[in-house]
Motif scaffolding. Sequence first.
Motif, PDB file in Angstrom:
ATOM      1  N   PRO A   2       0.819  -1.226   0.000  1.00 21.16           N
ATOM      2  CA  PRO A   2       0.000   0.000   0.000  1.00 21.16           C
ATOM      3  C   PRO A   2       0.848   1.269   0.000  1.00 21.16           C
ATOM      4  CG  PRO A   2      -0.661  -1.494   1.755  1.00 21.16           C
ATOM      5  CD  PRO A   2       0.591  -2.041   1.195  1.00 21.16           C
ATOM      6  N   GLN A   3       2.058   1.161   0.571  1.00 17.45           N
ATOM      7  CA  GLN A   3       2.898   2.359   0.635  1.00 17.45           C
ATOM      8  C   GLN A   3       3.173   2.901  -0.759  1.00 17.45           C
ATOM      9  OE1 GLN A   3       3.426  -0.417   2.403  1.00 17.45           O
ATOM     10  NE2 GLN A   3       4.686  -0.034   4.218  1.00 17.45           N
ATOM     11  N   GLN A   6      -0.647   3.137  -2.895  1.00 14.66           N
ATOM     12  CA  GLN A   6      -1.476   4.258  -2.434  1.00 14.66           C
ATOM     13  C   GLN A   6      -0.717   5.579  -2.436  1.00 14.66           C
ATOM     14  OE1 GLN A   6      -2.904   2.895   1.471  1.00 14.66           O
ATOM     15  NE2 GLN A   6      -4.954   2.972   0.596  1.00 14.66           N
ATOM     16  N   TRP A  17      -1.314  16.184   6.768  1.00 12.25           N
ATOM     17  CA  TRP A  17      -1.370  15.896   8.205  1.00 12.25           C
ATOM     18  C   TRP A  17       0.022  15.886   8.835  1.00 12.25           C
ATOM     19  CZ3 TRP A  17      -5.610  16.792  10.519  1.00 12.25           C
ATOM     20  CH2 TRP A  17      -6.814  16.621   9.842  1.00 12.25           C
TER      21      TRP A  17
ATOM     22  N   MET B  11       0.082  -7.135   4.355  1.00 10.82           N
ATOM     23  CA  MET B  11       0.228  -5.756   3.893  1.00 10.82           C
ATOM     24  C   MET B  11      -0.975  -4.895   4.270  1.00 10.82           C
ATOM     25  SD  MET B  11       3.034  -5.250   2.788  1.00 10.82           S
ATOM     26  CE  MET B  11       4.477  -6.017   2.131  1.00 10.82           C
ATOM     27  N   PHE B  14      -0.831  -1.724   6.400  1.00  9.29           N
ATOM     28  CA  PHE B  14      -0.256  -0.464   5.932  1.00  9.29           C
ATOM     29  C   PHE B  14      -1.256   0.358   5.120  1.00  9.29           C
ATOM     30  CE2 PHE B  14       3.452  -3.423   6.091  1.00  9.29           C
ATOM     31  CZ  PHE B  14       4.033  -2.858   7.205  1.00  9.29           C
ATOM     32  N   GLU B  15      -2.431  -0.197   4.929  1.00  3.07           N
ATOM     33  CA  GLU B  15      -3.394   0.516   4.095  1.00  3.07           C
ATOM     34  C   GLU B  15      -3.903   1.768   4.783  1.00  3.07           C
ATOM     35  OE1 GLU B  15      -6.720  -1.869   2.526  1.00  3.07           O
ATOM     36  OE2 GLU B  15      -5.087  -2.923   1.466  1.00  3.07           O
ATOM     37  N   ILE B  16      -4.004   2.823   3.994  1.00  2.00           N
ATOM     38  CA  ILE B  16      -4.526   4.074   4.543  1.00  2.00           C
ATOM     39  C   ILE B  16      -5.998   4.179   4.163  1.00  2.00           C
ATOM     40  CG2 ILE B  16      -4.400   6.566   4.350  1.00  2.00           C
ATOM     41  CD1 ILE B  16      -1.424   6.318   4.062  1.00  2.00           C
ATOM     42  N   THR B  34      -7.499  10.301   7.824  1.00  2.00           N
ATOM     43  CA  THR B  34      -7.270   8.865   7.682  1.00  2.00           C
ATOM     44  C   THR B  34      -6.710   8.278   8.966  1.00  2.00           C
ATOM     45  OG1 THR B  34      -5.048   9.307   6.918  1.00  2.00           O
ATOM     46  CG2 THR B  34      -6.744   9.174   5.239  1.00  2.00           C
ATOM     47  N   ALA B  37      -3.474   9.893   9.612  1.00  2.00           N
ATOM     48  CA  ALA B  37      -3.599  11.208  10.249  1.00  2.00           C
ATOM     49  C   ALA B  37      -3.892  11.045  11.734  1.00  2.00           C
ATOM     50  CB  ALA B  37      -4.710  11.998   9.580  1.00  2.00           C
ATOM     51  N   MET B  40      -0.769  10.146  13.521  1.00  2.00           N
ATOM     52  CA  MET B  40       0.142  11.297  13.638  1.00  2.00           C
ATOM     53  C   MET B  40      -0.290  12.180  14.794  1.00  2.00           C
ATOM     54  SD  MET B  40       1.061  12.590   9.854  1.00  2.00           S
ATOM     55  CE  MET B  40       0.459  11.591   8.535  1.00  2.00           C
ATOM     56  N   SER B 124       5.979   3.889   8.600  1.00  2.00           N
ATOM     57  CA  SER B 124       6.146   2.779   7.666  1.00  2.00           C
ATOM     58  C   SER B 124       5.723   3.201   6.262  1.00  2.00           C
ATOM     59  CB  SER B 124       5.342   1.570   8.129  1.00  2.00           C
ATOM     60  OG  SER B 124       3.968   1.851   8.032  1.00  2.00           O
ATOM     61  N   HIS B 125       5.438   4.469   6.081  1.00  2.00           N
ATOM     62  CA  HIS B 125       5.060   4.952   4.751  1.00  2.00           C
ATOM     63  C   HIS B 125       6.175   5.793   4.151  1.00  2.00           C
ATOM     64  CE1 HIS B 125       0.908   3.943   3.517  1.00  2.00           C
ATOM     65  NE2 HIS B 125       0.943   3.403   4.722  1.00  2.00           N
ATOM     66  N   ILE B 126       6.540   5.418   2.936  1.00  2.00           N
ATOM     67  CA  ILE B 126       7.620   6.126   2.243  1.00  2.00           C
ATOM     68  C   ILE B 126       7.263   7.603   2.057  1.00  2.00           C
ATOM     69  CG2 ILE B 126       6.715   5.453  -0.017  1.00  2.00           C
ATOM     70  CD1 ILE B 126      10.424   5.711   0.697  1.00  2.00           C
ATOM     71  N   ALA B 127       5.973   7.903   1.994  1.00  2.00           N
ATOM     72  CA  ALA B 127       5.584   9.303   1.828  1.00  2.00           C
ATOM     73  C   ALA B 127       6.055  10.127   3.023  1.00  2.00           C
ATOM     74  CB  ALA B 127       4.062   9.409   1.682  1.00  2.00           C
ATOM     75  N   ILE B 128       5.792   9.593   4.232  1.00  3.99           N
ATOM     76  CA  ILE B 128       6.166  10.326   5.449  1.00  3.99           C
ATOM     77  C   ILE B 128       7.679  10.396   5.596  1.00  3.99           C
ATOM     78  CG2 ILE B 128       6.038  10.296   7.974  1.00  3.99           C
ATOM     79  CD1 ILE B 128       3.389  10.958   6.701  1.00  3.99           C
ATOM     80  N   PHE B 189      11.728   3.710   6.391  1.00  5.51           N
ATOM     81  CA  PHE B 189      10.531   3.084   5.819  1.00  5.51           C
ATOM     82  C   PHE B 189      10.698   1.574   5.731  1.00  5.51           C
ATOM     83  CE2 PHE B 189       9.647   1.610   1.381  1.00  5.51           C
ATOM     84  CZ  PHE B 189       8.350   1.165   1.593  1.00  5.51           C
ATOM     85  N   THR B 193       8.639  -1.214   7.853  1.00  4.30           N
ATOM     86  CA  THR B 193       7.770  -2.100   7.074  1.00  4.30           C
ATOM     87  C   THR B 193       8.169  -3.565   7.260  1.00  4.30           C
ATOM     88  OG1 THR B 193       7.507  -0.348   5.459  1.00  4.30           O
ATOM     89  CG2 THR B 193       6.910  -2.562   4.762  1.00  4.30           C
TER      90      THR B 193
END
Lengths: 164, 261
Positions: A2-3, A6, A17, B11, B14-16, B34, B37, B40, B124-128, B189, B193
């Motif tokens: 999902p990382q 998504q 956020w 997995m 890890f879903e948002i 989410t 969020a 956080m 665990s999110h590459i975005a963060i 990340f 993960t």
Amino acid sequence: MPQISQLVSTFGSQFFWLAITFGLVYLLIGRSMLPKIQSTVDARNKRIADDLDAARIAHKQADEIEDQYKARQAADRDEAQKITAEAKVQATKASEKKVREADKRIATKIAKAEADIAAQTKAALSEIESVTAEATQDIVSKLTSAKVTKAKAVKAVKGALANV
Amino acid sequence: MAGEEGKIDPMHQFEIQPIFDGGFEIAGQAINFTNSALWMIVTFIALWIFMLGGMKREIIPGRWQVMVESMSNFITNMLTSNVGEAGLKYVPYVFSLFMFILFANILGMLPIGVLGLHPFTVTSHIAITGILAVLSFSIVLIVGFWKHGLHFFSLFVPHGTPLPMVPFIAVIEFISFMIRPFSLGLRLFVAMTAGHVLLKVLGGFVINSTNAGAGYGALVGIPSFMLMVGISALELLVAVIQAYVFALLTSLYINDAENLH
């Protein structure tokens, strides 16, 4: 995963956020709470350092006082020893003087006594002479009825006594 | 947890998902409240409560105050030893970074799944992690060019490089420099993960083997469960170490920007 699947659809939301929460963390915690905590730590460290300094100074003072005390003690002891030594010297002198005076007195007394003894001896001897002369005159007149003059008797006694 | 019948998707955690319907859009990006969020915000609140315990500001600190102060001292020492006196102005940022990552990592490890809640690990999110890494990297770039101007490029030529080697070394140094934000973000990340996936897979072993029969449960489930206990402890260590590594690397990169080589 999902990382990644998504990532596009949720990136904006996560960014939004994260910006809010991490911004809050940075402003409220990092910028306002943390400096206060650090100032508390610094104040404590400073106080500990100050206290240690004060203790060190006090220790130094105590050492100085001890040194002074020791120095004074040593000086006092020296002075006391000096006084004692002086007193000893004086006492020795005084006693020597006294002994000398006593010796002199005794010597004069002895001399006087010896002179007395000599005078008395002489007196006794002359008395013995005159008594012996008279006795000799009496003995001679009674035994032989010859008269012996006093001068002759004295002479004879003196000659006899000299042989004693 | 169970996606389809009898199948556990490691997995899924890890879903948002949006917790509330609605939300709005900024520049074509949907903004929803989410689970990410929520966690956080939980991280922020937990961190805030933790810090409140250190705000008594007593000369003789209590246990909690000692904990908070030791965290603060830890980051301060890290920056002074790596950057020097000039590093002190980055303490708020590095401290925020370290504590946010640390709390997010550890909160994601909470066994509140037992209570029917779904823990979610923000980091665990590459975005963060990517955004945080880019943030650190941008600070390095901004400070570097602000302080040293174009001289900042001398970072790519280490001292004592023989002249003929300069072009090659510069290229290599440049590449290694540009890789920094990726390695920084990816490391955290991946560590988060991988650990969570491993735990979830082992958890699936326990459930599925026990469902298949008591014998399988004893043969596979119990060793898996014991392994989970060990790995959970290891993950706790990883959660701390990864937060430390992120903060340490950030301070090392800041050192490059402040002092060049």
